[in-house]
Design a protein around this motif. Sequence first.
Motif, PDB file in Angstrom:
ATOM      1  N   GLN A  34      44.406  42.170  34.059  1.00  0.00           N
ATOM      2  CA  GLN A  34      44.621  42.886  35.310  1.00  0.00           C
ATOM      3  C   GLN A  34      44.083  41.989  36.421  1.00  0.00           C
ATOM      4  O   GLN A  34      42.992  41.452  36.299  1.00  0.00           O
ATOM      5  N   VAL A  61      39.003  50.118  35.241  1.00  0.00           N
ATOM      6  CA  VAL A  61      39.624  48.925  34.655  1.00  0.00           C
ATOM      7  C   VAL A  61      39.606  49.037  33.130  1.00  0.00           C
ATOM      8  O   VAL A  61      40.616  48.783  32.463  1.00  0.00           O
ATOM      9  N   ARG A  64      42.105  51.606  31.961  1.00  0.00           N
ATOM     10  CA  ARG A  64      43.462  51.070  32.065  1.00  0.00           C
ATOM     11  C   ARG A  64      43.759  50.133  30.902  1.00  0.00           C
ATOM     12  O   ARG A  64      44.865  50.119  30.364  1.00  0.00           O
TER      13      ARG A  64
END
Length: 79
Positions: A34, A61, A64
């Motif tokens: 990411q 994060v 995800r």
Amino acid sequence: MRVVDEFQKEDVRVSIFSWNNKYLIKFELGPMEQTFKVSEMDVLDEKDLGSFYQGDFFDQVKLRFKEMGKCLQNQIESM
């Protein structure tokens, strides 16, 4: 491109770069990554970048990454 910092936190590789008047904050876990681009104008001091790899932002994060991992695994299994 200038490397600002690189380190590992909770199995997540974090790399921070400065490029084109932006900070690129890259998180890597296994085959996934990411990247977030933040204008240098929005960051008063490079030390302030720490807010991106701790607290709620970092927790999101990691969440995800879990979602991405499940999605990738499902796709591989359906091939």
